[in-house]
Design a protein around this motif. Structure first.
Motif, PDB file in Angstrom:
ATOM      1  N   THR A 261       2.728  10.311  -9.743  1.00 37.51           N
ATOM      2  CA  THR A 261       1.910  10.589 -10.920  1.00 37.51           C
ATOM      3  C   THR A 261       1.209  11.938 -10.802  1.00 37.51           C
ATOM      4  O   THR A 261       1.157  12.713 -11.759  1.00 37.51           O
ATOM      5  CB  THR A 261       0.870   9.475 -11.110  1.00 37.51           C
ATOM      6  OG1 THR A 261       1.551   8.220 -11.200  1.00 37.51           O
ATOM      7  CG2 THR A 261       0.055   9.683 -12.359  1.00 37.51           C
ATOM      8  N   LYS A 262       0.675  12.231  -9.633  1.00 39.97           N
ATOM      9  CA  LYS A 262      -0.023  13.512  -9.443  1.00 39.97           C
ATOM     10  C   LYS A 262       0.933  14.696  -9.533  1.00 39.97           C
ATOM     11  O   LYS A 262       0.600  15.724 -10.129  1.00 39.97           O
ATOM     12  CB  LYS A 262      -0.752  13.517  -8.104  1.00 39.97           C
ATOM     13  CG  LYS A 262      -1.987  12.656  -8.116  1.00 39.97           C
ATOM     14  CD  LYS A 262      -2.763  12.771  -6.834  1.00 39.97           C
ATOM     15  CE  LYS A 262      -4.023  11.931  -6.904  1.00 39.97           C
ATOM     16  NZ  LYS A 262      -4.854  12.058  -5.723  1.00 39.97           N
ATOM     17  N   VAL A 263       2.116  14.573  -8.950  1.00 42.05           N
ATOM     18  CA  VAL A 263       3.087  15.670  -9.014  1.00 42.05           C
ATOM     19  C   VAL A 263       3.532  15.902 -10.445  1.00 42.05           C
ATOM     20  O   VAL A 263       3.650  17.039 -10.905  1.00 42.05           O
ATOM     21  CB  VAL A 263       4.291  15.384  -8.090  1.00 42.05           C
ATOM     22  CG1 VAL A 263       5.424  16.352  -8.362  1.00 42.05           C
ATOM     23  CG2 VAL A 263       3.868  15.466  -6.643  1.00 42.05           C
TER      24      VAL A 263
ATOM     25  N   ASP B 155       0.824  -1.198   0.000  1.00 43.13           N
ATOM     26  CA  ASP B 155       0.000   0.000   0.000  1.00 43.13           C
ATOM     27  C   ASP B 155       0.866   1.259   0.000  1.00 43.13           C
ATOM     28  O   ASP B 155       0.531   2.244  -0.633  1.00 43.13           O
ATOM     29  CB  ASP B 155      -0.931   0.012   1.211  1.00 43.13           C
ATOM     30  CG  ASP B 155      -2.042  -1.014   1.083  1.00 43.13           C
ATOM     31  OD1 ASP B 155      -2.290  -1.469  -0.046  1.00 43.13           O
ATOM     32  OD2 ASP B 155      -2.645  -1.347   2.112  1.00 43.13           O
ATOM     33  N   GLY B 156       1.995   1.206   0.691  1.00 39.46           N
ATOM     34  CA  GLY B 156       2.904   2.349   0.713  1.00 39.46           C
ATOM     35  C   GLY B 156       3.516   2.613  -0.645  1.00 39.46           C
ATOM     36  O   GLY B 156       3.612   3.756  -1.088  1.00 39.46           O
ATOM     37  N   VAL B 157       3.907   1.551  -1.336  1.00 40.06           N
ATOM     38  CA  VAL B 157       4.483   1.703  -2.675  1.00 40.06           C
ATOM     39  C   VAL B 157       3.435   2.267  -3.627  1.00 40.06           C
ATOM     40  O   VAL B 157       3.724   3.158  -4.427  1.00 40.06           O
ATOM     41  CB  VAL B 157       5.028   0.343  -3.181  1.00 40.06           C
ATOM     42  CG1 VAL B 157       5.407   0.420  -4.644  1.00 40.06           C
ATOM     43  CG2 VAL B 157       6.219  -0.084  -2.350  1.00 40.06           C
ATOM     44  N   ALA B 158       2.214   1.780  -3.539  1.00 42.53           N
ATOM     45  CA  ALA B 158       1.147   2.291  -4.400  1.00 42.53           C
ATOM     46  C   ALA B 158       0.875   3.764  -4.109  1.00 42.53           C
ATOM     47  O   ALA B 158       0.648   4.551  -5.028  1.00 42.53           O
ATOM     48  CB  ALA B 158      -0.122   1.466  -4.204  1.00 42.53           C
ATOM     49  N   GLY B 159       0.936   4.148  -2.846  1.00 41.23           N
ATOM     50  CA  GLY B 159       0.733   5.546  -2.487  1.00 41.23           C
ATOM     51  C   GLY B 159       1.827   6.441  -3.033  1.00 41.23           C
ATOM     52  O   GLY B 159       1.564   7.541  -3.520  1.00 41.23           O
ATOM     53  N   ILE B 160       3.063   5.982  -2.953  1.00 36.11           N
ATOM     54  CA  ILE B 160       4.185   6.764  -3.487  1.00 36.11           C
ATOM     55  C   ILE B 160       4.066   6.898  -4.996  1.00 36.11           C
ATOM     56  O   ILE B 160       4.307   7.972  -5.557  1.00 36.11           O
ATOM     57  CB  ILE B 160       5.525   6.130  -3.070  1.00 36.11           C
ATOM     58  CG1 ILE B 160       5.723   6.298  -1.566  1.00 36.11           C
ATOM     59  CG2 ILE B 160       6.679   6.738  -3.847  1.00 36.11           C
ATOM     60  CD1 ILE B 160       6.915   5.559  -1.020  1.00 36.11           C
TER      61      ILE B 160
END
Length: 97
Positions: free
Chosen positions: A31-33, A21-26
């Motif tokens: 992508t957003k940045v 979940d942490g990797v997916a969040g990063i």
């Protein structure tokens, strides 16, 4: 013995799930940045243009009133505009986005 093994297996499984979940969040944050990067660079160009216009008016006012420090004021305003444009250009070329 089985209880300890089952508890350890459950703990390891939980840790792997949390790590994924942490990797997916990063990755989502990355992508957003990257999506906002071009907008941010264009904003820096716009701010540089507005500062250039404001600076030109301020320097003209000092020049027409005969202030002796008109040259240093012009250099400061021009330098701030050039800095914003150079920073935006360097960021685009450095990150290759």
């Amino acid at each position: 013995m089985r209880v300890i093994a089952a508890t350890m297996l459950l703990a390891i499984t939980y840790q792997l799930a949390v790590a994924q979940d942490g990797v997916a969040g990063i990755q989502e944050a990355n992508t957003k940045v990257r999506g906002y990067f071009d907008v941010g660079c264009n904003l820096m160009y716009a701010v540089g243009a507005i500062l250039g216009l404001i600076g030109a008016v301020r320097v003209y006012q000092k020049w027409s009133n005969g202030h002796p420090d008109t040259g240093s004021t012009a250099a400061a305003w021009f330098g701030s505009c050039v800095f914003l444009v150079v920073v935006a250009t360097v960021l685009k070329s450095f990150f290759g986005i």
